[in-house]
Design a protein around this motif. Structure first.
Motif, PDB file in Angstrom:
ATOM      1  N   LEU A   1      15.976 -18.442 -53.902  1.00 17.62           N
ATOM      2  CA  LEU A   1      14.951 -18.363 -52.852  1.00 17.62           C
ATOM      3  C   LEU A   1      15.235 -17.253 -51.849  1.00 17.62           C
ATOM      4  O   LEU A   1      14.392 -16.967 -51.003  1.00 17.62           O
ATOM      5  CB  LEU A   1      14.844 -19.706 -52.128  1.00 17.62           C
ATOM      6  CG  LEU A   1      14.314 -20.873 -52.971  1.00 17.62           C
ATOM      7  CD1 LEU A   1      14.475 -22.188 -52.228  1.00 17.62           C
ATOM      8  CD2 LEU A   1      12.866 -20.643 -53.336  1.00 17.62           C
ATOM      9  N   GLY A   2      16.424 -16.651 -51.934  1.00 19.71           N
ATOM     10  CA  GLY A   2      16.738 -15.544 -51.043  1.00 19.71           C
ATOM     11  C   GLY A   2      17.560 -15.954 -49.839  1.00 19.71           C
ATOM     12  O   GLY A   2      18.162 -17.032 -49.800  1.00 19.71           O
ATOM     13  N   ASP A   3      17.568 -15.091 -48.837  1.00 23.75           N
ATOM     14  CA  ASP A   3      18.368 -15.293 -47.630  1.00 23.75           C
ATOM     15  C   ASP A   3      17.491 -15.618 -46.430  1.00 23.75           C
ATOM     16  O   ASP A   3      16.385 -15.082 -46.285  1.00 23.75           O
ATOM     17  CB  ASP A   3      19.166 -14.031 -47.307  1.00 23.75           C
ATOM     18  CG  ASP A   3      20.258 -13.752 -48.322  1.00 23.75           C
ATOM     19  OD1 ASP A   3      20.650 -14.687 -49.044  1.00 23.75           O
ATOM     20  OD2 ASP A   3      20.711 -12.590 -48.387  1.00 23.75           O
ATOM     21  N   LEU A   4      18.020 -16.480 -45.570  1.00 19.85           N
ATOM     22  CA  LEU A   4      17.334 -16.762 -44.310  1.00 19.85           C
ATOM     23  C   LEU A   4      17.263 -15.472 -43.496  1.00 19.85           C
ATOM     24  O   LEU A   4      18.259 -14.753 -43.354  1.00 19.85           O
ATOM     25  CB  LEU A   4      18.106 -17.829 -43.528  1.00 19.85           C
ATOM     26  CG  LEU A   4      17.411 -18.367 -42.276  1.00 19.85           C
ATOM     27  CD1 LEU A   4      16.288 -19.326 -42.666  1.00 19.85           C
ATOM     28  CD2 LEU A   4      18.424 -19.089 -41.372  1.00 19.85           C
ATOM     29  N   VAL A   5      16.089 -15.181 -42.966  1.00 17.22           N
ATOM     30  CA  VAL A   5      15.939 -14.025 -42.078  1.00 17.22           C
ATOM     31  C   VAL A   5      16.544 -14.397 -40.728  1.00 17.22           C
ATOM     32  O   VAL A   5      16.127 -15.367 -40.088  1.00 17.22           O
ATOM     33  CB  VAL A   5      14.461 -13.638 -41.922  1.00 17.22           C
ATOM     34  CG1 VAL A   5      14.314 -12.505 -40.907  1.00 17.22           C
ATOM     35  CG2 VAL A   5      13.884 -13.224 -43.273  1.00 17.22           C
ATOM     36  N   ILE A   6      17.536 -13.640 -40.315  1.00 18.33           N
ATOM     37  CA  ILE A   6      18.302 -13.967 -39.113  1.00 18.33           C
ATOM     38  C   ILE A   6      17.631 -13.395 -37.873  1.00 18.33           C
ATOM     39  O   ILE A   6      17.253 -12.218 -37.833  1.00 18.33           O
ATOM     40  CB  ILE A   6      19.738 -13.426 -39.234  1.00 18.33           C
ATOM     41  CG1 ILE A   6      20.420 -13.997 -40.488  1.00 18.33           C
ATOM     42  CG2 ILE A   6      20.538 -13.755 -37.985  1.00 18.33           C
ATOM     43  CD1 ILE A   6      20.515 -15.492 -40.534  1.00 18.33           C
ATOM     44  N   SER A   7      17.479 -14.244 -36.845  1.00 19.72           N
ATOM     45  CA  SER A   7      16.891 -13.817 -35.574  1.00 19.72           C
ATOM     46  C   SER A   7      18.009 -13.609 -34.548  1.00 19.72           C
ATOM     47  O   SER A   7      19.198 -13.623 -34.887  1.00 19.72           O
ATOM     48  CB  SER A   7      15.912 -14.880 -35.073  1.00 19.72           C
ATOM     49  OG  SER A   7      16.602 -16.014 -34.574  1.00 19.72           O
ATOM     50  N   GLU A   8      17.642 -13.464 -33.293  1.00 13.46           N
ATOM     51  CA  GLU A   8      18.635 -13.306 -32.237  1.00 13.46           C
ATOM     52  C   GLU A   8      19.083 -14.654 -31.672  1.00 13.46           C
ATOM     53  O   GLU A   8      19.970 -14.703 -30.813  1.00 13.46           O
ATOM     54  CB  GLU A   8      18.069 -12.432 -31.110  1.00 13.46           C
ATOM     55  CG  GLU A   8      17.769 -10.994 -31.544  1.00 13.46           C
ATOM     56  CD  GLU A   8      17.252 -10.144 -30.392  1.00 13.46           C
ATOM     57  OE1 GLU A   8      17.087 -10.697 -29.274  1.00 13.46           O
ATOM     58  OE2 GLU A   8      17.042  -8.943 -30.596  1.00 13.46           O
ATOM     59  N   ASP A   9      18.486 -15.736 -32.139  1.00 16.06           N
ATOM     60  CA  ASP A   9      18.771 -17.068 -31.615  1.00 16.06           C
ATOM     61  C   ASP A   9      19.492 -17.877 -32.694  1.00 16.06           C
ATOM     62  O   ASP A   9      18.872 -18.383 -33.632  1.00 16.06           O
ATOM     63  CB  ASP A   9      17.457 -17.756 -31.208  1.00 16.06           C
ATOM     64  CG  ASP A   9      17.670 -19.077 -30.491  1.00 16.06           C
ATOM     65  OD1 ASP A   9      18.723 -19.704 -30.700  1.00 16.06           O
ATOM     66  OD2 ASP A   9      16.768 -19.486 -29.734  1.00 16.06           O
TER      67      ASP A   9
END
Length: 301
Positions: free
Chosen positions: A86-94
């Motif tokens: 399913l891929g990688d979690l898109v990382i935010s600043e939080d």
């Protein structure tokens, strides 16, 4: 939101009689994933902020890519296994918000697959699968690790995952650690885990007590509806796994860990398996990444 893995990681020899996992694993959208049932779903968490907060050395953000690189070069245990990346979690600043989104993504993956394979990242991501499983019933965990990771903290980091688990629904009697290093374990943390009812097996004891550990696993498994299996790569000695966030001069031999993974992953109740704290920038000739991939291969049997 999940980002698809790079297609160049999906290795192929181009020989039908010698297939590789890169030819078996499917890159799928969440919509297509939900249309059928899968044996294994894969999700990555390319992030090491929790390690930095816990005063460890950075680098684990690169781990999901490197584990895939070496895993997808291996021969599939079975050609008919249905595996979705399913891929990688898109990382935010939080970071806290990212942890919550990880729980949602794992919960979704569990709805359509028998097991979910997770690639950290720091070990702070190890709480997300437990939180997801807690929504389905009584949950326990088995943690292969040099550390207990039961540091009490209002700010989650790589040393807090199992403290969070024990404070948020996991009964202490359903918590097992294997491979803990005495020299890396504060009395405060040992006392906390034992007071909660957890069971600790030390990796630096004269006897590894493998049989006793497996007995404890079976007893705990019988009590729980589901289990999380967590592998911190620092459970191995740095002679086998130099590329980790907190390297150990001594550790459990890989042949023992692999044999234990094979047995534990055969239980249907083990729904999630996470591999954490591989640090590729500190690796030597990809030794640790290759070992992490070999450990991941066991869930595909």
């Amino acid at each position: 939101m999940l980002k698809p893995p790079p297609r160049e990681l999906f290795f192929s020899r181009g020989e039908p009689e010698d297939p590789r996992l890169g030819e078996i694993v499917r890159i799928v959208s969440k919509r297509d994933f939900a249309k059928r049932d899968w044996d294994v779903a894969i999700i990555g968490f390319p992030d090491d902020r929790g390690i930095t907060l816990n005063k460890g050395r950075k680098g684990a953000a690169h781990a999901p890519r490197e584990i895939r690189k070496w895993l997808y070069r291996l021969v599939p245990p079975r050609n008919d296994t249905k595996i979705a990346d399913l891929g990688d979690l898109v990382i935010s600043e939080d970071l806290a918000a990212d942890h919550k989104r990880a729980v949602s993504e794992i919960t979704f993956a569990l709805m359509h697959s028998k097991k979910v394979l997770l690639f950290g990242g720091g070990h702070d991501w190890g709480f997300a699968p437990i939180a997801a499983l807690l929504q389905t019933g009584g949950t326990g965990f088995i943690n292969f690790d040099a550390h207990l990771d039961v540091r009490a903290s209002s700010i989650p980091h790589s040393g807090t995952s199992f403290w969070r688990a024990l404070e948020n629904g996991v009964e202490g009697k359903n918590a097992i650690w294997f491979g803990i290093q005495s020299c890396a374990t504060a009395k405060l943390h040992k006392d906390y885990a034992e007071a909660k009812g957890g069971t600790i097996f030390y990796g630096d004891s004269p006897s590894l007590e493998v049989e006793k550990f497996l007995e404890s696993v079976q007893i705990t498994m019988a009590r729980c509806d589901c289990m999380d299996l967590s592998l911190d790569m620092d459970v191995f000695a740095m002679s086998e796994a130099p590329g980790v966030s907190a390297p150990q001069p001594s550790g459990v031999p890989s042949r023992i860990i692999l044999a234990l993974l094979r047995q534990i992953l055969s239980f249907e109740k083990v729904r999630t398996f996470g591999i954490y704290e591989l640090s590729p920038p500190h690796d030597l000739q990809d030794m640790t990444a290759r070992l992490a991939a070999r450990c991941a291969w066991e869930v595909l049997r």
